[in-house]
Design a protein around this motif. Structure first.
Motif, PDB file in Angstrom:
ATOM      1  N   LYS A  18       0.841  -1.200   0.000  1.00  0.00           N
ATOM      2  CA  LYS A  18       0.000   0.000   0.000  1.00  0.00           C
ATOM      3  C   LYS A  18       0.882   1.260   0.000  1.00  0.00           C
ATOM      4  O   LYS A  18       0.608   2.217  -0.728  1.00  0.00           O
ATOM      5  CB  LYS A  18      -0.875  -0.036   1.260  1.00  0.00           C
ATOM      6  CG  LYS A  18      -2.105   0.811   1.179  1.00  0.00           C
ATOM      7  CD  LYS A  18      -3.196   0.142   0.377  1.00  0.00           C
ATOM      8  CE  LYS A  18      -4.152   1.201  -0.117  1.00  0.00           C
ATOM      9  NZ  LYS A  18      -5.082   0.679  -1.112  1.00  0.00           N
ATOM     10  N   ALA A  19       1.930   1.232   0.824  1.00  0.00           N
ATOM     11  CA  ALA A  19       2.837   2.384   0.899  1.00  0.00           C
ATOM     12  C   ALA A  19       3.508   2.614  -0.450  1.00  0.00           C
ATOM     13  O   ALA A  19       3.632   3.753  -0.904  1.00  0.00           O
ATOM     14  CB  ALA A  19       3.881   2.155   1.981  1.00  0.00           C
ATOM     15  N   ALA A  20       3.898   1.512  -1.116  1.00  0.00           N
ATOM     16  CA  ALA A  20       4.529   1.650  -2.431  1.00  0.00           C
ATOM     17  C   ALA A  20       3.564   2.273  -3.427  1.00  0.00           C
ATOM     18  O   ALA A  20       3.948   3.084  -4.276  1.00  0.00           O
ATOM     19  CB  ALA A  20       5.002   0.286  -2.922  1.00  0.00           C
ATOM     20  N   THR A  69       7.914  -3.297   7.480  1.00  0.00           N
ATOM     21  CA  THR A  69       8.361  -1.909   7.346  1.00  0.00           C
ATOM     22  C   THR A  69       7.848  -1.305   6.045  1.00  0.00           C
ATOM     23  O   THR A  69       7.542  -2.023   5.091  1.00  0.00           O
ATOM     24  CB  THR A  69       9.891  -1.842   7.400  1.00  0.00           C
ATOM     25  OG1 THR A  69      10.297  -0.487   7.268  1.00  0.00           O
ATOM     26  CG2 THR A  69      10.531  -2.636   6.279  1.00  0.00           C
ATOM     27  N   ILE A  70       7.739   0.026   6.012  1.00  0.00           N
ATOM     28  CA  ILE A  70       7.425   0.688   4.742  1.00  0.00           C
ATOM     29  C   ILE A  70       8.632   1.512   4.273  1.00  0.00           C
ATOM     30  O   ILE A  70       8.525   2.349   3.402  1.00  0.00           O
ATOM     31  CB  ILE A  70       6.170   1.575   4.838  1.00  0.00           C
ATOM     32  CG1 ILE A  70       6.352   2.739   5.806  1.00  0.00           C
ATOM     33  CG2 ILE A  70       4.947   0.771   5.190  1.00  0.00           C
ATOM     34  CD1 ILE A  70       5.355   3.863   5.573  1.00  0.00           C
ATOM     35  N   THR A  71       9.794   1.260   4.892  1.00  0.00           N
ATOM     36  CA  THR A  71      10.974   2.049   4.518  1.00  0.00           C
ATOM     37  C   THR A  71      11.409   1.776   3.086  1.00  0.00           C
ATOM     38  O   THR A  71      12.158   2.567   2.516  1.00  0.00           O
ATOM     39  CB  THR A  71      12.148   1.766   5.469  1.00  0.00           C
ATOM     40  OG1 THR A  71      12.243   0.366   5.676  1.00  0.00           O
ATOM     41  CG2 THR A  71      11.979   2.470   6.780  1.00  0.00           C
ATOM     42  N   GLY A  72      10.939   0.660   2.484  1.00  0.00           N
ATOM     43  CA  GLY A  72      11.245   0.409   1.087  1.00  0.00           C
ATOM     44  C   GLY A  72      10.697   1.517   0.203  1.00  0.00           C
ATOM     45  O   GLY A  72      11.350   1.971  -0.735  1.00  0.00           O
ATOM     46  N   ALA A  73       9.485   1.978   0.521  1.00  0.00           N
ATOM     47  CA  ALA A  73       8.886   3.063  -0.252  1.00  0.00           C
ATOM     48  C   ALA A  73       9.288   4.427   0.327  1.00  0.00           C
ATOM     49  O   ALA A  73       9.677   5.322  -0.388  1.00  0.00           O
ATOM     50  CB  ALA A  73       7.372   2.917  -0.239  1.00  0.00           C
TER      51      ALA A  73
END
Lengths: 122, 359, 127
Positions: A18-20, A69-73
């Motif tokens: 979703k974050a991506a 984590t959403i740190t990828g996006a």
């Protein structure tokens, strides 16, 4: 208030995807916050685009306090996710900068969980 | 590739009024990586909401930050008013704008002084703070406090300001504007300032947006975003445009803040001139039940209050995300590639307010 | 006039200092200044409303002993007690409370005389 707000509920496993999606849509990460509920935590991710606020909410049960984590996006999410680890006692999987519970120096672990209502240290 | 050295920067450092620690990985004089470390002044104010009455939390929220105190209490009050569907009288809305902008003028002057101090320009620091003192005097005359205004409450403001004092405020700000012009002229035109900061602390437009930078840091990188455009309090009824600079470096951030001083003085004038007569507060009864995410613009950037209330006198969740918290990742991005000697001014350029970051 | 720093420095040199020689020269307070909470104990009926409204718990009212006590270090000068009182006993004064050397000196207790109005209200720091 002209501030439009809406909240979408998603499964915990979909958070990263979703974050991506938001990132691809040109949204800016505003904040990640937690609200204690009975037996768990509600995690709210807020995004902003052209003064519109869109939030995504997921629940994490206390029995299995793990969050992807959403740190990828959004790399900037590492501060919020370390904060979640420190104040709520979640385990965020895949953090690039993991302070391992030392992001804040505090007298007790996870002060903001519902199992600890009076907030007494120790 | 040279040998890598790690230099600890902070938590105690002459340029930092508050403790933040950076591990700077150096190659000779160049920084290759910066790892931030916070948490020296965590106070647990979010937890305090479980013990304090939601009306008393206004005082707690005002004390989250010592510089943007009024804006914190305004954000909290507006958030609760949104939940409780309270209509705040118009005069109170304009008074809130007036006080919020006064707090912005004094915060930016404080920052300009600190920036001058970080550059080693002591006389400019003294002059900035001399003018700031006049702003504090106006704040004291209108609100009763110098730093903690204590005037905001749920349902309006706690005190009205009479017409004579408002006139005097306008006159005071005419003087302050002239003196600010001089100071800003030095910041913008002095060759020693220019040589020291030009091209230092670059944060590109894309990076600023992607890393969630807020406030003057975001606007100095060419992104037009100012939470006041959301139109809370009386901002929707006033005429103004966000200040945007495209320099992406430290002087651009100085310029954004310098121009915002004049913008704020203009907003104070508009607010005082358009201020209608009438009551300044409404009686609020009952307990809030509901949820809101409130965003306001502080001198340092966008401030977020996430409040969830459950119909009792204590809030279920009182969550504050302060602008400095959002500006830490951009800071980490700005540092690599810089000289060690530039670190103090780069760290200062985000206007770090660590106590409010950690609440 | 924009002469840059030399102009500012020259003008400042010609003017009198921007600072005051405190404590020899004290700036007059504004009428709005919140200095300290004063108490007219003779009018008090010990209803404890101010104690209930105080957000920091600085005020302790004792009905039996007829005392009203404020901890000046806890008081945040919010004027909640001034607004709460129906008899207008606590008032906000523009002068600041004197500095104290020890924490307990900041406790100020007012005791009401046996018959209100017959003797002046006493103010004493608690030992």
């Amino acid at each position: 208030m002209s501030d439009e707000q809406s909240i979408e509920l998603v499964e915990r496993s979909q958070v990263s995807a979703k974050a991506a999606e938001f990132k691809a849509g040109g949204w800016r990460l505003v904040q990640i916050s937690s609200v204690p509920t009975l037996g768990g935590q509600e995690i709210t991710y807020s995004f902003d685009k052209a003064y519109r606020l869109q939030s995504v909410r997921t629940t994490v049960p206390n029995a299995d306090p793990v969050l992807p984590t959403i740190t990828g996006a959004y790399f900037a999410a590492f501060t919020y996710e370390n904060e979640l680890q420190d104040l709520v006692g979640l385990k965020v999987l895949g953090l690039p900068l993991d302070f391992k519970g030392n992001f804040y120096r505090k007298a007790m672990n996870a002060p903001l969980t519902s199992s600890n209502p009076d907030g007494k240290a120790g | 590739m040279g040998t890598r050295t790690v230099i600890p920067f902070g938590p105690q450092h002459p340029v930092l009024p508050e403790p933040v620690h950076l591990d700077l990985v150096m190659e000779d004089e160049k920084i290759v990586e910066a790892i931030p470390s916070l948490g020296y002044v965590h106070r647990g104010l979010e937890k305090l909401a479980a013990k304090k009455d939601f009306n008393d939390m206004v005082f707690v929220s005002e004390r989250i930050c010592g510089i943007c105190s009024f804006i914190h209490s305004m954000a909290y009050s507006t958030a609760i008013e949104n939940i409780m569907k309270v209509e705040v009288p118009e005069r109170a809305q304009y008074l809130r704008v007036m006080w919020a902008e006064m707090s912005r003028v004094h915060s930016h002057l404080l920052w300009l002084g600190l920036a001058a101090d970080a550059l080693g320009y002591e006389s400019l620091f003294m002059h900035s703070w001399r003018v700031r003192e006049k702003v504090l005097d106006v704040i004291e005359e209108t609100s009763g406090g110098r730093v903690i205004f204590g005037t905001c409450k749920i349902g309006g403001v706690r005190r009205d300001v009479d017409a004579a004092t408002l006139d005097k405020t306008l006159k005071m700000f005419d003087d302050i504007e002239v003196e600010c012009q001089e100071i800003v002229h030095v910041f913008a035109g002095d060759p020693s300032v220019h040589k020291r900061v030009a091209g230092v602390g670059i944060l590109s437009k894309d990076d600023a947006y992607a890393l969630g930078a807020v406030g003057p840091v975001l606007r100095a990188s060419g992104v037009t975003w100012d939470a006041r455009k959301l139109g809370y309090a009386a901002y929707g009824k006033l005429e103004w445009e966000p200040v945007v600079e495209t320099g992406c470096d430290v002087p651009a951030r100085v310029l954004v803040r310098a121009k915002e001083i004049f913008q704020s003085i203009g907003l104070i004038r508009q607010a005082i001139k358009k201020m209608p007569k009438g009551p300044v507060e409404v009686r609020v009864t009952g307990n809030p039940n509901g949820e809101t995410i409130m965003r306001v613009e502080q001198p340092r950037g966008e401030l977020v209050y996430h409040i969830q209330a459950n119909g009792t006198k204590n809030l279920a969740r009182f969550r504050v995300r302060t602008p400095t918290f959002a500006n830490i990742p951009p800071l980490v991005k700005m540092l690599p590639g810089c000289e060690l000697a530039d670190v103090p001014i780069i760290v200062l350029s985000i206007d770090p307010c660590i106590s409010c970051t950690e609440r | 006039m924009k002469l840059g720093m030399p102009g500012m420095v020259l003008r400042s040199a010609a003017k009198k200092p921007a600072t005051r020689r405190f404590p020899a020269e004290i700036r007059p307070a504004y009428s709005a200044t919140r200095g300290h909470v004063a108490m007219d104990i003779a009018k008090c009926n010990f209803c404890t409303l101010c104690q209930l409204r105080c957000p920091t718990g600085a005020i302790v009212v004792n009905k039996q002993e007829k005392t009203w006590q404020i901890d000046r270090m806890r008081c945040i000068l919010c004027t909640a007690c001034v607004g709460a009182c129906t008899r207008k006993c606590p008032t906000m004064e523009t002068s600041y409370a004197p500095p104290v050397g020890e924490r307990r000196e900041s406790l100020v207790r007012f005791t009401q005389a046996a018959v209100p109005g017959t003797s002046p209200a006493g103010e004493a720091g608690r030992a």
